[in-house]
Design a protein around this motif. Structure first.
Motif, PDB file in Angstrom:
ATOM      1  N   ILE A  33     -94.085  19.245 -34.838  1.00 18.78           N
ATOM      2  CA  ILE A  33     -94.844  18.362 -33.951  1.00 18.78           C
ATOM      3  C   ILE A  33     -94.777  16.952 -34.517  1.00 18.78           C
ATOM      4  O   ILE A  33     -95.090  16.734 -35.691  1.00 18.78           O
ATOM      5  CB  ILE A  33     -96.311  18.817 -33.828  1.00 18.78           C
ATOM      6  N   SER A  73     -91.802  18.983 -30.169  1.00 21.88           N
ATOM      7  CA  SER A  73     -93.101  18.936 -29.498  1.00 21.88           C
ATOM      8  C   SER A  73     -93.779  17.626 -29.869  1.00 21.88           C
ATOM      9  O   SER A  73     -93.759  17.216 -31.035  1.00 21.88           O
ATOM     10  CB  SER A  73     -93.968  20.118 -29.933  1.00 21.88           C
ATOM     11  N   ASP A  78     -97.762  17.897 -23.491  1.00 19.53           N
ATOM     12  CA  ASP A  78     -97.363  19.289 -23.284  1.00 19.53           C
ATOM     13  C   ASP A  78     -95.847  19.462 -23.241  1.00 19.53           C
ATOM     14  O   ASP A  78     -95.342  20.572 -23.412  1.00 19.53           O
ATOM     15  CB  ASP A  78     -97.969  19.828 -21.974  1.00 19.53           C
ATOM     16  N   ARG A  80     -91.897  19.003 -24.385  1.00 21.25           N
ATOM     17  CA  ARG A  80     -91.010  18.712 -25.507  1.00 21.25           C
ATOM     18  C   ARG A  80     -90.073  17.579 -25.096  1.00 21.25           C
ATOM     19  O   ARG A  80     -89.614  17.520 -23.951  1.00 21.25           O
ATOM     20  CB  ARG A  80     -90.201  19.953 -25.898  1.00 21.25           C
TER      21      ARG A  80
END
Length: 518
Positions: A33, A73, A78, A80
């Protein structure tokens, strides 16, 4: 860079802008992330380019092997998205370009209004700003002169850092809270002996109980012991998340509650359970402990939220937090409900607590210690005779008998430190310390009990001592736990350091005490 009309002009190539930007966010490399700073829109905004220009530049950098392309991500998104990061070769090139571009001359107008021509790498410090080198160069390219206090510097910084935690002290409800606690063990004096106590802390750390209570009289070495133990743990576990909160006499439970929220990652940009709303808005207003407890419990048991909050920090989210409340006796009376709430929260969350106190704490009961096993108690007494002897040997003091020192001081570390400084086992400063920190806070009946024992020549059976003082019940457990009152086979005795002090009280008081025990 070229000169025109006597003023330095700056021109930064798009590829250099991208390299500087990616180097600044290189800590996000290989993260699952990442923030929007590594996406095309984020790079375009930071580099002052249209998104199509970014795409063309990225293709060139990828072909050169300086940048690699990924799909990641994105935090708070939400979807990618395509992202980029530096390769090893790209990092070397970015550092080389940073060094070269940092020598570029720019004009700044400092706080006093002086116009200065300095290297761009020094501009942020001169402007009292946290701007990056890229921001400095882009401002210099478009504005010519960077002026101290220009509000646009702050705005650009805010835009660049919008996905990262705001700097400490910039939050209104939590302003200044970062300065109320430490994230590592404080530096203390050298620990002498205490091997058994350090082992007990290790056993607690490896066990299942959430609370460890380290108690003892003032100056006995409680904080020093815990700091030494904690420093050793940090060496072995660098990512251990620590909050060392030194309680002060003026502290209130609200202050502790706010500091804990800050340590757990709660701020105005990350407060999914509205914990800040539980804090009182009016000075002196009470804390709604129950609401605070419920929401904090919900937050700490929400693994996804906690993981997201700490996903981009070094080491990732902590496996648990280790909270040390030093001198907690200062707030124990007022914060009983808060401490009880923390004890309850710790049973279901990744929290461990070490509480350091001079007094007995009453937010838990005996069942928590012996039956439920959620609290471990570690009463701290003076150093043993062997530990005292070893310390004196290290000092290489002549004509000092270890047995005499231990008998007169009870192995109190502060007394031996005074001996090291002044060569006297019972220095005046040591006696004054006993008065102010140990004897003065005692209830009158407990102090008189110790003073009566001080004039005795041998231990007194408890029944005889209690009758002489009209004392009802068992010996005061607190004095026993703190090592002030010692229960021997022959009867009750007291800490030798206190005896040395109390026998100096002469006159009618001394006469009355001697009559009691005749």
């Amino acid at each position: 860079m070229h000169m025109a009309e006597g003023l330095p002009k700056v021109n930064v190539a798009v590829s250099d802008r991208v390299l500087l930007h990616l180097l600044r966010h290189d800590h996000l490399a290989d993260r699952f992330i990442v923030t929007a700073a590594l996406t095309r829109p984020g790079i375009a905004e930071a580099c002052a380019q249209h998104p199509p220009n970014v795409s063309r530049t990225m293709r060139n950098l990828v072909r050169k092997g300086w940048v690699s392309e990924h799909t990641r991500s994105i935090q708070n998104d939400d979807r990618r998205q395509k992202t980029w990061q530096l390769t090893e070769e790209g990092r070397d090139m970015a550092k080389l370009r940073t060094s070269k571009l940092g020598e570029t001359k720019v004009l700044v107008r400092d706080k006093s209004g002086q116009l200065l021509e300095i290297e761009s790498k020094d501009a942020a410090d001169r402007l009292a700003s946290d701007m990056s080198l890229l921001q400095v160069l882009l401002h210099a390219q478009h504005e010519g002169v960077l002026t101290w206090g220009d509000i646009r510097f702050g705005l650009i910084k805010q835009q660049d850092d919008e996905d990262s935690p705001p700097p400490p002290g910039r939050l209104q409800p939590l302003a200044g809270v970062h300065a109320t606690y430490h994230t590592s063990a404080p530096q203390t004096r050298k620990v002498r002996g205490r091997d058994e106590e350090l082992n007990r802390l290790d056993e607690w750390f490896e066990g299942r109980s959430a609370f460890a209570i380290v108690s003892g009289i003032a100056g006995i070495g409680k904080s020093t012991l815990v700091a030494e133990w904690l420093a050793g743990k940090q060496d072995k576990q660098p990512n251990l998340s620590i909050c060392w909160y030194p309680c002060q006499p003026w502290d209130r439970e609200v202050g502790l509650a706010v500091s804990l929220l800050h340590r757990f990652g709660i701020d105005e940009k990350h407060d999914p359970y509205n914990l800040i709303e539980t804090l009182p808005l009016r000075p002196g207003a009470p804390l709604d402990v129950d609401t605070w407890r419920r929401r904090l419990l919900a937050y700490l048991t929400d693994a996804y939220t906690v993981r997201e909050r700490f996903s981009i920090t070094p080491g990732g989210p902590p496996p648990y937090w280790l909270i040390v409340l030093d001198d907690v006796h200062h707030i124990a009376a007022e914060s009983k409900n808060l401490l009880g709430a923390l004890l309850q929260i710790s049973q279901k969350t990744p929290l461990r607590f070490v509480l350091i106190s001079r007094t007995s704490l009453d937010f838990y009961d005996r069942r928590d210690v012996h039956t439920r096993e959620i609290v471990d108690e570690l009463p701290l007494a003076g150093l043993t005779l062997d530990e005292t002897s070893q310390w004196l040997q290290d000092l290489e003091l002549k004509d000092i008998d270890a047995n005499d020192v231990h008998e007169r001081t009870g192995g109190h570390p502060l007394a031996i430190e005074m001996l090291e400084l002044y060569g006297k086992p019972t220095h005046e400063d040591w006696l004054r310390f006993l008065d102010e920190e140990i004897l003065a806070p005692l209830p009158k009946d407990e102090r008189e009990l110790l003073a009566t024992l001080a004039v005795a020549e041998k231990p007194i059976p408890w029944k005889a001592l209690a009758n002489s003082l009209d004392w009802e019940g068992t010996p005061p457990q607190r004095l026993i736990d703190y090592g002030l009152l010692i229960e021997l086979d022959r009867g009750m005795w007291l800490h030798e350091a206190l005896r040395e002090r109390l026998v100096r009280e002469v006159g009618s008081v001394d006469t009355e005490r001697r009559k009691r025990i005749e």
